[in-house]
Structure formats: structure tokens, C-alpha cells
Design a protein around this motif. Sequence first.
Motif, PDB file in Angstrom:
ATOM      1  N   GLU A 265       2.730  42.929 -28.227  1.00  0.00           N
ATOM      2  CA  GLU A 265       4.030  42.826 -27.565  1.00  0.00           C
ATOM      3  C   GLU A 265       4.014  43.397 -26.142  1.00  0.00           C
ATOM      4  O   GLU A 265       4.367  42.699 -25.184  1.00  0.00           O
ATOM      5  CB  GLU A 265       5.112  43.561 -28.390  1.00  0.00           C
ATOM      6  N   SER A 270       6.531  39.471 -19.801  1.00  0.00           N
ATOM      7  CA  SER A 270       7.922  39.509 -20.265  1.00  0.00           C
ATOM      8  C   SER A 270       8.523  38.125 -20.532  1.00  0.00           C
ATOM      9  O   SER A 270       9.155  37.920 -21.578  1.00  0.00           O
ATOM     10  CB  SER A 270       8.772  40.275 -19.248  1.00  0.00           C
ATOM     11  N   PRO A 271       8.356  37.124 -19.655  1.00  0.00           N
ATOM     12  CA  PRO A 271       8.947  35.808 -19.950  1.00  0.00           C
ATOM     13  C   PRO A 271       8.388  35.171 -21.214  1.00  0.00           C
ATOM     14  O   PRO A 271       9.125  34.506 -21.955  1.00  0.00           O
ATOM     15  CB  PRO A 271       8.576  34.987 -18.701  1.00  0.00           C
ATOM     16  N   ARG A 273       7.136  36.871 -23.796  1.00  0.00           N
ATOM     17  CA  ARG A 273       7.627  37.680 -24.919  1.00  0.00           C
ATOM     18  C   ARG A 273       9.059  37.321 -25.283  1.00  0.00           C
ATOM     19  O   ARG A 273       9.450  37.349 -26.457  1.00  0.00           O
ATOM     20  CB  ARG A 273       7.512  39.159 -24.549  1.00  0.00           C
ATOM     21  N   LYS A 274       9.851  36.959 -24.277  1.00  0.00           N
ATOM     22  CA  LYS A 274      11.249  36.615 -24.509  1.00  0.00           C
ATOM     23  C   LYS A 274      11.456  35.137 -24.831  1.00  0.00           C
ATOM     24  O   LYS A 274      12.593  34.699 -25.025  1.00  0.00           O
ATOM     25  CB  LYS A 274      12.076  36.984 -23.282  1.00  0.00           C
ATOM     26  N   GLY A 275      10.351  34.380 -24.846  1.00  0.00           N
ATOM     27  CA  GLY A 275      10.459  32.963 -25.162  1.00  0.00           C
ATOM     28  C   GLY A 275      11.035  32.132 -24.039  1.00  0.00           C
ATOM     29  O   GLY A 275      11.572  31.038 -24.289  1.00  0.00           O
ATOM     30  N   GLU A 276      10.927  32.611 -22.788  1.00  0.00           N
ATOM     31  CA  GLU A 276      11.462  31.862 -21.660  1.00  0.00           C
ATOM     32  C   GLU A 276      10.474  30.786 -21.218  1.00  0.00           C
ATOM     33  O   GLU A 276       9.330  30.734 -21.667  1.00  0.00           O
ATOM     34  CB  GLU A 276      11.785  32.816 -20.518  1.00  0.00           C
ATOM     35  N   GLU A 280      10.495  30.651 -15.439  1.00  0.00           N
ATOM     36  CA  GLU A 280      10.699  32.108 -15.461  1.00  0.00           C
ATOM     37  C   GLU A 280       9.358  32.849 -15.341  1.00  0.00           C
ATOM     38  O   GLU A 280       9.266  33.867 -14.656  1.00  0.00           O
ATOM     39  CB  GLU A 280      11.412  32.534 -16.746  1.00  0.00           C
ATOM     40  N   TRP A 284       8.305  35.394 -12.423  1.00  0.00           N
ATOM     41  CA  TRP A 284       7.825  36.745 -12.762  1.00  0.00           C
ATOM     42  C   TRP A 284       6.496  37.031 -12.061  1.00  0.00           C
ATOM     43  O   TRP A 284       6.298  38.097 -11.466  1.00  0.00           O
ATOM     44  CB  TRP A 284       7.668  36.847 -14.279  1.00  0.00           C
ATOM     45  N   ARG A 451       6.420  49.160 -18.051  1.00  0.00           N
ATOM     46  CA  ARG A 451       6.230  47.727 -17.811  1.00  0.00           C
ATOM     47  C   ARG A 451       4.730  47.458 -17.913  1.00  0.00           C
ATOM     48  O   ARG A 451       4.042  47.182 -16.947  1.00  0.00           O
ATOM     49  CB  ARG A 451       6.781  47.351 -16.438  1.00  0.00           C
ATOM     50  N   ASP A 453       3.090  45.050 -19.197  1.00  0.00           N
ATOM     51  CA  ASP A 453       2.609  43.713 -18.884  1.00  0.00           C
ATOM     52  C   ASP A 453       2.224  43.609 -17.409  1.00  0.00           C
ATOM     53  O   ASP A 453       1.179  43.045 -17.059  1.00  0.00           O
ATOM     54  CB  ASP A 453       3.657  42.660 -19.255  1.00  0.00           C
TER      55      ASP A 453
END
Length: 488
Positions: A265, A270-271, A273-276, A280, A284, A451, A453
Motif C-alpha cells: 500500500e 497515490s492515484p 492506490r485510490k483507483g484513479e 490523475e 501526480w 508520502r 510513494d
Amino acid sequence: MLAYPTVRTSFLFLAIALAGLLVADIAITTSNPWQDLGRFFLGVATPNFFSTEGLFTALLRTVAFAFVGVTLGSICGFLLALIYRFLPVRIFCAFIRAIHELFWALIFLQFFGFHPLTGVLAIAIPYAGIFAKVYSEILEQADPEPARLLPPGTHAFAAFLYARIPDCWAQLRTYTAYRLECGLRSSAILGFVGLPTLGFYLEASFSQGQYSDAGAMLILFYVLIATIPLWVRPRLLPAYVVAAPFFLGEGLPIVWGNVKRFFTEDIIPSPIRKGEGLAELSGWMSDLMINEALPGIWNTVVLTQIALVATGILSLLAFPLISNHFGGPVRRTSGHIFLVIARSTPEYILAYILLQLWGPSMLPAVVALALHNGGIIGHLIGRQTNTLQLRPDAPTGFARYSWELVPRVYHSFLAFLFYRWEIIMRETAILGILGIYTLGFYVDSAIQNIRFDRAMVLILITALLNIGIDALGRHIRRKLALQTMPTC
């Protein structure tokens, strides 16, 4: 006379460094730098060895981390050296050694915490990559004649064990002993990220203005390094290796759920991980590159090039200090002491001390990198000049230096310098943790802000930059036909 390509390359790097000075942040920002420097030297001259209760424990743990980390790294490195001819292995080793020990420590701290395993792996992993490269070069240069004298049908393993290893043993042992000294320096600076080694107490003493305490720690560290030949004896090494794990100290139990979460995780962008979507993720990455990666790369490269040329200049000025062709035994003894202190003090510790005295800028980093690496190269070149025989009517003074010695050692000097280029780059990146805006600054900021990632992407960029500089340095050495680097 020096060849034209050699002179042209030297002036090209000098011009790049001078251009870097025009854009670099080179300034002393403290109000009383010379007063602070005087207080520091007074502290070194009046060390307090008994004020810090855990000082000798920290020294013991510094040695323990070094022994365990170097032992594990040498074993893994030797196994990797046996298959180093395969491209994936070479790429893997180049990658793990391109990441500084402190970066590895920062990674492991996120899921192992202040567990001894953090310090051990932070040393062992990059050292395994270094050992693999050097061990493979030593084994490749072994004399093939002893293997031809073995009886026909001798198994390949037996031939390797009885023919190649004995021929290389002296070089393998010498280089491993040298890496142990490096391991002691690496172990000491792990204290700056919270592990209970010498750097932890050194940082605490400086932050409180206790220069006598800091001086005591530095003196103990110099004595530890200088006396390695006295206490690191071959017959005692097995006992040291067996005993060292018991002196690493104890940490909190490892929570393996944290380890799993970190890899599944925390380090996932981040995108994703959030399923974006792809847009996005692209935004990023663009934000990371523009605001962190590119400024970090720029400052790292600028600082590296300035420090590289400063190292070269200091090396050329320093080698006469120990050369038999200049001065007498008193001056050479003083020169040896100066160069031992310069090359024994890790760049990180030197930069930290100078930052406390001069304030945050690139200047402390340049001076620290030049002193440490210049001390190493100056020592090696000075030893090389001691093997040179001069004519009875050879000039003296500056003419002897500029017309007799420098032209005869200049190719070796450049070989050493370009070999240290990648090492200077690694150290430049990590000095960002101290507040200099190199890649390490952005890595440390990302970790402080949880952060991970972004931190992992920046560490990957740092590794690729180091690999690129290493490849460029090898290319230049090959183009200029510079002497192959010795293994110690």
C-alpha cells in the motif's frame, strides 16, 4: 608531457565546476562562524570522555553493526560475484549499491522501526553490490596457470577452491579489510537517523553546544579507525563475527503487518492506490518531477561537479604532504595525520559539523566532500610518488612538483578521481537530509510527511542518476586509457 585529451577533459570539468559556482548557494549564514569554529576546536582539544553515559556503548554498537553488516554483505557479495557475468545480476548489483546506506536505513525504519535489523540491512545490502563487483574483478584477474596444473577431470568447484581462491586470497582479504573500515564509517552515521551508534550521540552533543563531548566522540572514532590493524587480527575475526550480533542492542518487536502494508500500500503511487485514472497518475508524476525531482537533480549535479573539482584540487595540493620527495620526516608525519583524519571522517559527519558552524548552504557540503575524498586520493597519490625514482639532478621545490611528479602521476590521479565521482554523487544526494536541497532533502521531506510513494520514486531516480554517473566515469576512463583502479 600530458596528452591533449587529458588536458582538455581536465579543463572541461574545471569550467563546468566554475559555471556551477555561479548558480550554487555558497554562503556562510551564521553570525559568528569563526567564533563557533574556535569553540569546536577548543572542544576537540579538551575532550570530555565521561560526560555521556552511553558513549562507550554507542562505540561498541558502532563496531557491532559494522561487523555484522560487512560480514553479511561480503558473503552475499561473494555469491553474487560467482554469477556476476550475467547481465541481470550486474544490473541488480549496480542498483543496490547506487542507493546510499542512509536511504536504505530510512526505508527499513518505516516498517522495522529502530530494530537492529534496520542498521544491519542498511549496510549489508549496498555492500553486497559493491563486494560483488570488486570480488568478480579480482576473480577474473586470477592467474589461470595453477588451474592448468590440476589433474585431468578435476571438478570445476575443486579447481575454483584450490587454484583460483589461493591466487586471489590476499586481494580478497585486503579489500574486505578496507570495506570493514568503510563499514565503521557507515555504521557511525546511521546514528543520525536514530540508531544507537556514535552519530546519534554526536548529533545530540552538537545540538546542545557541548563541543567537548563531541570532540571526545570524534577522537574515539579516529582511534578506532587508526588502530584497526592492532585489534582486527585474522585469528580473532571468527570471535568478533560470532559475538557482534549480541551487541547490536534490542529493538521493539517487528510488526510484520507493517512490512506487508508498506510494500502493498504505502509505496504504491497515490492515484493507483485510490483507483484513479491515467490522467490523475500523470498529474501526480508531473507534480513530483517539476517540484521535487528536477530541482533535486539539478542541485545534486551542480554540487557534485563543484565537489569533484574541489576534491581534485585538494588532492593535488595534499599529496606532497606525505611524499618522500618533499620535506622531512616531521612534516610527512604531520601530513599523514592530517590525511588520516580527513579520510577517516565520514562526509556526512564533516558536513553536519560544518553546517552547525557555517549555516545551511552548499559550502559545508563542498568542503566536507573535498576533504574526505581529497584525503583519500591525496594519500594514494602520495604513496605512488614514493615509488618513483628521480634523477640526481632533478629540480627541487615547485619545479620538482610541477615538472617531475605531477605529470607522472596525473593519469593515475584522474583515474582515482573519476572512480570517486559516483561515490561523491551518492554522498551529495544523501547530504540533503541535513537541509541542503539535493535529492536527499526531498526524499527526507516525503518520508517526514508520510508520502512513501513519492519518496520511493525519488530514491529510484537517485539510484538511476548514480548508475549513469558510474557508467560515464567508466567511459571517460576507458577513452583516456586511464590506469585500471586498484582494489584497495
